[in-house]
Design a protein around this motif. Structure first.
Motif, PDB file in Angstrom:
ATOM      1  N   SER A 110      40.138  46.703  41.621  1.00 30.16           N
ATOM      2  CA  SER A 110      40.686  46.203  40.360  1.00 30.16           C
ATOM      3  C   SER A 110      40.051  46.865  39.143  1.00 30.16           C
ATOM      4  N   MET A 154      32.672  36.209  41.304  1.00 35.88           N
ATOM      5  CA  MET A 154      34.031  35.786  41.631  1.00 35.88           C
ATOM      6  C   MET A 154      34.674  35.054  40.447  1.00 35.88           C
ATOM      7  N   THR A 175      42.201  47.370  35.955  1.00 37.62           N
ATOM      8  CA  THR A 175      42.917  46.242  35.340  1.00 37.62           C
ATOM      9  C   THR A 175      42.065  45.504  34.301  1.00 37.62           C
ATOM     10  N   PHE A 176      40.757  45.744  34.277  1.00 39.19           N
ATOM     11  CA  PHE A 176      39.881  45.026  33.349  1.00 39.19           C
ATOM     12  C   PHE A 176      39.494  45.928  32.185  1.00 39.19           C
ATOM     13  N   LEU A 199      27.018  35.964  43.564  1.00 41.06           N
ATOM     14  CA  LEU A 199      28.346  36.288  44.104  1.00 41.06           C
ATOM     15  C   LEU A 199      29.394  35.327  43.533  1.00 41.06           C
ATOM     16  N   MET A 200      29.037  34.060  43.457  1.00 39.31           N
ATOM     17  CA  MET A 200      29.972  33.056  42.925  1.00 39.31           C
ATOM     18  C   MET A 200      30.258  33.343  41.450  1.00 39.31           C
ATOM     19  N   LEU A 221      36.694  44.464  46.201  1.00 37.33           N
ATOM     20  CA  LEU A 221      37.612  43.785  45.278  1.00 37.33           C
ATOM     21  C   LEU A 221      37.433  44.316  43.854  1.00 37.33           C
ATOM     22  N   LYS A 270      34.421  44.162  30.325  1.00 39.63           N
ATOM     23  CA  LYS A 270      34.505  43.256  31.481  1.00 39.63           C
ATOM     24  C   LYS A 270      34.021  43.976  32.737  1.00 39.63           C
ATOM     25  N   ALA A 284      33.408  41.634  48.122  1.00 41.17           N
ATOM     26  CA  ALA A 284      33.440  41.482  46.661  1.00 41.17           C
ATOM     27  C   ALA A 284      33.370  42.850  45.979  1.00 41.17           C
ATOM     28  N   VAL A 319      35.737  37.618  37.961  1.00 38.66           N
ATOM     29  CA  VAL A 319      36.938  38.360  38.413  1.00 38.66           C
ATOM     30  C   VAL A 319      38.187  37.482  38.298  1.00 38.66           C
ATOM     31  N   ARG A 320      37.986  36.169  38.356  1.00 36.48           N
ATOM     32  CA  ARG A 320      39.120  35.221  38.372  1.00 36.48           C
ATOM     33  C   ARG A 320      39.959  35.334  37.095  1.00 36.48           C
ATOM     34  N   TYR A 321      39.316  35.690  35.968  1.00 38.99           N
ATOM     35  CA  TYR A 321      40.027  35.718  34.687  1.00 38.99           C
ATOM     36  C   TYR A 321      40.094  37.141  34.138  1.00 38.99           C
ATOM     37  N   GLN A 322      41.126  37.371  33.325  1.00 42.09           N
ATOM     38  CA  GLN A 322      41.368  38.693  32.774  1.00 42.09           C
ATOM     39  C   GLN A 322      40.329  39.033  31.695  1.00 42.09           C
ATOM     40  N   ASP A 323      39.923  38.038  30.902  1.00 38.38           N
ATOM     41  CA  ASP A 323      38.981  38.299  29.814  1.00 38.38           C
ATOM     42  C   ASP A 323      37.576  37.757  30.117  1.00 38.38           C
TER      43      ASP A 323
END
Lengths: 271, 132
Positions: free
Chosen positions: A187, A264, A190-191, A260-261, A183, A195, A180, A267-271
């Motif tokens: 990225s 995740m 990108t955020f 952790l969940m 990851l 965020k 994680a 991270v799943r969404y852009q905003d």
């Protein structure tokens, strides 16, 4: 034709036999547990017979009752020995199946078990020299005087097995945590900064939970290494404290996984 | 000679010794006594209250009530905000990591700290024979 077929069958069986013999006979912990339960049933039975014979002897003091009491006492002593060996064997099988403990730690607990099995074997040998009820008392006292050491070793091994189970899950947690983190780092561009700050806070929270979990594990390990006592109640009290600490460690691991969940999900969404 | 006529004096009238028996009061006197007791006052008050409640419980006819129509609200479901999935969300590494974390959470939840099968046997250690 029949002779030829029987010859072929014998030839094939001859070839297959070494393969069958080469397969190791692994006794699983489940089989060891069934054997332990069986030995425990036998012990209860022989103990009951011993108590009855002993009471009769103490009441009547006859030669017959004395002879019967001697036989029943010897039988009970032998079965008690077998029961303890079966329990130690169960612990050993559990250690064999464990995948979380470090090699040295597992070796330590297996050495403890091996030492106690050696003691019980010597104890069993001494039973062959029992000729009177006084002899049974002498032999039994050897186990009674050693029992606190044996009991502490058993409890230490149980805690070790429990820590092994936790260690397996911790390894998976660390792998997921590391993945994680990678990851999030990949990225990073990108955020949005807000965020990214949220993701960094989640990572910090997860690291905190992991650190708290480790502190609990170290406390348990330190207490377990020094586990001893003059009384069974004292050993049990320390054992229960370690179990309580293990439950808290499990809770930290669970909370870290929940974090952790959440990470995740973020991270799943852009905003 | 004249014989004197002795006339016995009249025997005194012997009044019987009758104990004093109080005379039973008359009905009117009885009633007056009862009315003077405190319980009569309490009974009078209770009677006035009951009669008064009966009188005032008769409602005056009122005009029929006007029904106020209740406004019916139209239910509009709150729209779910549409969130843009990130670029990483579609990657296989993310999907597999997500699944493994879910599995880990389930396994941690099912882990039992206290394994009852590993409880040591309970033994009777001292034999109980008296020492010589």
């Amino acid at each position: 034709m029949r002779i030829f077929l029987s010859f072929v069958f014998i030839f094939i069986a001859f070839l297959a036999l070494p393969l069958l013999l080469a397969l190791p006979a692994h006794a699983t912990s489940q089989q060891a547990y069934q054997d332990y339960l069986y030995q425990f049933d036998l012990y209860r039975q022989t103990n009951t017979d011993f108590q009855v014979a002993k009471n009769e002897y103490l009441k009547f003091k006859s030669l017959t009752s004395q002879a019967t009491a001697l036989i029943k006492t010897k039988t009970m002593l032998a079965q008690r020995n077998e029961l303890l060996r079966a329990y130690l064997f169960l612990l050993n099988e559990k250690l064999n199946e464990d995948r979380g403990l470090a090699g040295t730690e597992k070796q330590l607990y297996q050495t403890l078990i091996a030492n106690e099995v050696t003691f019980l074997d010597a104890h069993k040998d001494r039973m062959s020299s029992i000729g009177s009820i006084d002899d049974t008392v002498t032999v039994s006292r050897e186990l009674e005087s050693h029992y606190m050491i044996l009991y502490a070793s058993m409890r230490q091994t149980v805690i070790g097995i429990m820590m092994g189970d936790l260690a397996v899950l911790t390894q998976r947690f660390d792998t997921a945590h590391s993945a994680a983190q990678s990851l999030v780092n990949i990225s990073r561009g990108t955020f949005t900064p807000q965020k990214q700050a949220t993701l960094d806070r989640w990572l910090l929270q997860i690291a905190n939970k992991r650190s708290l979990y480790q502190q609990k594990i170290e406390t348990i390990r330190s207490t377990n290494n020094q586990l001893k006592g003059n009384y069974q109640e004292e050993i049990d009290r320390n054992f229960q404290t370690m179990q309580k600490d293990a439950a808290e460690a499990k809770q930290y691991l669970s909370e870290g996984t929940s974090n952790l969940m959440e990470l995740m999900n973020a991270v799943r969404y852009q905003d | 000679m004249e014989v004197p006529i002795i006339t016995n004096p009249p025997a005194p009238q012997i009044q019987p010794d009758i104990p004093h028996v109080p005379q039973a009061p008359s009905t009117a006197e009885n009633l007056r006594q009862k009315l003077r007791s405190p319980w009569a006052g309490i009974a009078a008050i209770i009677a006035i209250l009951v009669i008064g409640s009966l009188i005032f419980s008769v409602r005056r006819p009122t005009a029929p009530s006007v029904l106020i129509p209740t406004p019916t609200t139209t239910i509009y479901p709150t729209p779910t905000p549409q969130r843009t999935p990130s670029v990483i969300a579609s990657q296989s590494a993310f999907i597999s990591l997500d699944a493994s974390i879910q599995t880990l959470a389930n396994d941690i939840g099912t882990l039992t700290i206290q394994d009852p099968s590993l409880s040591p046997p309970v033994l009777d250690l001292p034999l109980g024979y008296p020492s010589n």
